[in-house]
Design a protein around this motif. Structure first.
Motif, short mmCIF file in Angstrom:
data_model
loop_
_atom_site.label_atom_id
_atom_site.label_comp_id
_atom_site.label_asym_id
_atom_site.label_seq_id
_atom_site.Cartn_x
_atom_site.Cartn_y
_atom_site.Cartn_z
N ALA A 14 0.71 -1.10 -0.25
CA ALA A 14 0.36 -0.18 -0.34
C ALA A 14 1.02 1.34 0.10
CB ALA A 14 -0.87 0.19 1.07
N ALA A 15 1.91 1.03 0.61
CA ALA A 15 2.95 2.53 0.42
C ALA A 15 3.21 2.59 -0.48
CB ALA A 15 4.04 2.28 1.61
N ALA A 16 4.24 1.96 -0.73
CA ALA A 16 4.54 1.85 -2.41
C ALA A 16 3.30 2.64 -3.54
CB ALA A 16 5.48 0.55 -3.01
N ARG A 17 1.91 1.48 -3.76
CA ARG A 17 1.39 2.40 -4.29
C ARG A 17 1.88 3.62 -4.13
NH1 ARG A 17 -2.43 -1.17 -2.18
NH2 ARG A 17 -2.03 -2.87 -4.28
N GLU B 7 -3.35 1.01 -12.11
CA GLU B 7 -3.18 -0.34 -11.38
C GLU B 7 -1.91 -0.27 -10.75
OE1 GLU B 7 -5.21 -3.15 -10.47
OE2 GLU B 7 -5.71 -2.44 -11.29
N VAL B 8 -1.81 -0.51 -9.46
CA VAL B 8 -0.18 -0.88 -9.32
C VAL B 8 -0.19 -2.16 -8.22
CG1 VAL B 8 1.80 -0.32 -7.30
CG2 VAL B 8 0.30 1.52 -8.98
N PRO B 9 -0.33 -3.46 -8.72
CA PRO B 9 -0.24 -4.48 -8.29
C PRO B 9 0.76 -5.08 -7.39
CG PRO B 9 0.07 -4.84 -10.78
CD PRO B 9 0.42 -3.46 -9.58
N SER B 10 0.46 -5.79 -6.71
CA SER B 10 1.68 -6.60 -5.69
C SER B 10 2.45 -7.18 -6.33
CB SER B 10 1.38 -7.21 -4.32
OG SER B 10 2.63 -7.89 -3.92
N PRO B 11 4.04 -7.20 -6.51
CA PRO B 11 4.89 -7.59 -6.98
C PRO B 11 5.11 -8.83 -6.67
CG PRO B 11 6.60 -5.83 -6.46
CD PRO B 11 4.61 -6.31 -5.65
N THR B 12 3.83 -9.77 -5.74
CA THR B 12 4.40 -10.87 -5.05
C THR B 12 5.21 -11.99 -5.77
OG1 THR B 12 3.16 -10.72 -3.25
CG2 THR B 12 4.22 -12.26 -3.58
N PHE B 13 3.78 -11.78 -7.74
CA PHE B 13 4.37 -13.51 -8.06
C PHE B 13 5.50 -12.64 -9.34
CE2 PHE B 13 0.27 -14.22 -6.59
CZ PHE B 13 0.46 -14.89 -5.25
N THR B 14 5.21 -11.43 -10.17
CA THR B 14 6.58 -10.67 -10.89
C THR B 14 7.56 -11.04 -10.32
OG1 THR B 14 5.48 -8.46 -10.74
CG2 THR B 14 4.14 -10.64 -12.74
N LEU B 15 7.08 -10.34 -9.34
CA LEU B 15 9.11 -10.17 -8.16
C LEU B 15 9.22 -8.72 -8.69
CD1 LEU B 15 10.50 -13.65 -8.95
CD2 LEU B 15 9.54 -12.91 -7.09
N ALA B 16 9.37 -8.24 -9.92
CA ALA B 16 9.39 -7.03 -10.33
C ALA B 16 8.36 -6.02 -11.16
CB ALA B 16 10.86 -7.49 -10.52
N GLN B 17 8.66 -4.78 -10.91
CA GLN B 17 7.44 -4.65 -12.16
C GLN B 17 7.77 -3.51 -12.44
OE1 GLN B 17 4.46 -5.84 -13.44
NE2 GLN B 17 4.47 -3.79 -15.18
N THR B 18 8.33 -2.73 -13.56
CA THR B 18 8.95 -1.34 -13.67
C THR B 18 8.13 -0.46 -14.17
OG1 THR B 18 10.83 -2.23 -14.60
CG2 THR B 18 10.44 0.07 -15.45
N TYR B 19 8.24 0.86 -13.74
CA TYR B 19 7.25 2.06 -14.48
C TYR B 19 8.16 2.76 -15.36
CZ TYR B 19 3.82 -0.55 -11.20
OH TYR B 19 2.83 -1.24 -10.39
N ASP B 20 7.07 3.18 -16.14
CA ASP B 20 8.45 4.01 -16.74
C ASP B 20 7.49 5.94 -16.80
OD1 ASP B 20 8.98 5.89 -18.54
OD2 ASP B 20 8.58 5.67 -19.99
N LEU B 21 7.74 6.37 -14.81
CA LEU B 21 7.14 7.42 -14.70
C LEU B 21 6.92 9.06 -15.23
CD1 LEU B 21 7.48 6.59 -11.20
CD2 LEU B 21 5.45 6.64 -12.64
#
Length: 508
Positions: free
Chosen positions: A46-49, A62-76
């Motif tokens: 929730a803090a990361a989101r 949409e900011v899902p938990s990366p528990t299964f993908t391990l890492a998610q990249t965002y081009d901000l």
């Protein structure tokens, strides 16, 4: 370096968590690492989101938990961000497989469950440890923020920022990200029931090492190194009847301000953007009105302290144009020999000493161009021109700011519009001063154009190579066009010939 003293906060709800992460985002940038630790359900995702949504400027992203993908990249908008969850990592060696060893250069990293690969964590990082506070409610959390290595200073600044916001009554305000600029400053909008305000974070920081006769670049060319000039000049401009933001709250030592928000209505339109002529006319009239006034050299900062506006002298201008041989020419494969560099400096020194000795001095804001002008439709006359960037004001030739406006580094100003507005300025000055020298001002305008665009070619090359901001390179062809317009003036014939031989055009 030892860790910072932990900074503890009570977060009664998710809104408070979002405010904390927005404040932390205001103080971080590319290369920073923030770890989020705590038990299952402590609120790490929730803090990361909250931080990712703030940086994206999108509360619904949409900011899902990366528990299964391990890492998610965002081009901000400001930089890429990688959000990682190490809960399923068994060994630090696995980080390479998910692109976290080494961490991507130029990105911000948000890492949950950092203890799963503690030995691989960078020495410089911020840890936000979250825990439940059921005594305060089902969504309440406690946060303990600790800085390690170079990030110790960031956590101390976060502590000071939170104290400033709470002390000035803005601690509960909603934060909304604002785009930054080429400086170390950062901004956020603070939204309350009684209106919208601007938070400025302006840390005291020289621009570069002391390599200019024992001074940093910012000290050598008289750029503001803290927030005090902004406050003094803002008050001075308003005292002249112009529209600069009102300062509502200030911590002059820490470098935090809450100011009036002028909104976002600009003075350009279209794609690609072009000048809105009526608004450029008002901005031109504003400069003419300012320049015809007798203006003080010092301004009150506090009841006990005055601020002396520094001079835009020959030495400062020479350091500025030195950015061309230092950064631009090497990029073009045209580095100067010692002999040519001496020629370059010598001819500029001779011209500038004569020019500045003869020119009247006024307040020169230095970056008076479209990104820093807000249109205030509810006001009248020249007060419709809202000015938001003036902390680097110096005492120098008024032609410099007119060049900044009419040869905008970031948008194309057609030559006919430039000439019409230059004529408008001269007519306004002559209306109130029959002795105003139109031809002399036109020559001064050309010289200041050559100086400014020479400097900007080097500045934008430096922003690319030193600061990792390649987006500024796209403006160099425009600067080259402006530079050649000014070099066509007879007073710059020697420079025109020298540049033609020694200064290649920008790459395309």
């Amino acid at each position: 370096m030892n860790p910072s003293t932990p900074f503890s906060l009570s977060l009664p709800d998710e809104t408070a968590t979002a405010h904390l992460m927005a404040d932390l985002a205001l103080l971080t940038g590319p290369g920073d690492v923030i770890t989020l630790s705590g038990d299952l359900g402590a609120g790490k995702t929730a803090a990361a989101r909250a931080m990712i949504r703030y940086l994206a400027g999108d509360d619904e992203l949409e900011v899902p938990s990366p528990t299964f993908t391990l890492a998610q990249t965002y081009d901000l908008p400001s930089f890429p961000l990688i959000h990682a969850d190490l809960y399923r990592i068994n060994d630090a060696s696995e980080l390479e497989e998910i692109g976290l060893a080494p961490l991507p250069e130029g990105s911000v990293a948000l890492i949950e469950w950092p203890e799963r690969a503690a030995e691989a964590l960078p020495a410089d990082r911020i840890d936000v440890a979250l825990s439940h506070r059921p005594d305060l409610g089902s969504t309440a959390r406690a946060a303990e923020i600790t800085g390690y290595g170079k990030a110790v200073s960031t956590v101390e600044r976060l502590r000071a920022l939170r104290a400033f916001l709470d002390g000035s009554g803005y601690g509960a305000a909603k934060r909304k990200r604002m785009a930054g600029d080429a400086s170390t400053r950062s901004y956020a909008r603070l939204i309350r029931d009684d209106g919208v305000f601007i938070l400025m974070n302006s840390p005291k920081r020289p621009d570069g090492p002391a390599i200019y006769d024992g001074k940093s670049y910012s000290a050598a060319v008289h750029l503001a190194e803290d927030v005090k000039p902004f406050v003094a000049i803002a008050n001075g401009l308003r005292a002249q009847g112009l529209s600069a933001p009102e300062i509502h709250h200030a911590d002059l030592d820490a470098g935090f301000l809450v100011t009036e928000d002028f909104g976002t209505e600009g003075v350009v339109e279209g794609a690609p953007p072009s000048p809105m002529v009526e608004r450029y006319e008002a901005a031109t009239d504003m400069l003419a009105a300012l320049h015809e006034q007798p203006l003080p050299d010092t301004l009150p900062l506090t009841p006990q302290v005055d601020y002396a506006i520094p001079p835009f002298d020959t030495d400062a201008m020479l350091v500025e144009i030195g950015l061309m041989p230092e950064w631009y020419l090497p990029d073009r494969g045209a580095a100067l020999s010692d002999t040519l560099r001496a020629q370059f400096v010598g001819m500029w020194r001779e011209l500038l000493e004569a020019t500045l000795a003869a020119a009247a001095r006024t307040w020169v804001m230095r970056d008076f161009h479209s990104p820093n002008i807000i249109w205030l439709a509810g006001r009248e006359g020249i007060r419709r021109v809202g000015i938001i960037d003036f902390q680097d004001t110096v005492l120098g030739p008024g032609a410099y700011d007119l060049v900044s406006l009419l040869q905008d580094a970031r948008i194309d100003v057609p030559e006919q519009i430039e000439l019409n507005l230059l004529a408008r300025y001269i007519k306004a000055r002559r209306t109130n001063d029959a002795n105003f020298d139109a031809a002399g001002f036109a020559e001064l305008y050309a010289i200041m154009s050559a100086q400014r665009n020479t400097r900007l070619l080097g500045t934008f090359a430096r922003l690319n190579r030193r600061d990792g901001k390649p987006q500024y390179l796209r403006h160099q062809p425009r600067l080259w066009t402006y530079l050649n317009r000014s070099l066509a003036h007879p007073a710059l014939a020697r420079f025109r010939d020298w540049y033609a031989v020694n200064v290649p055009p920008p790459g395309v």
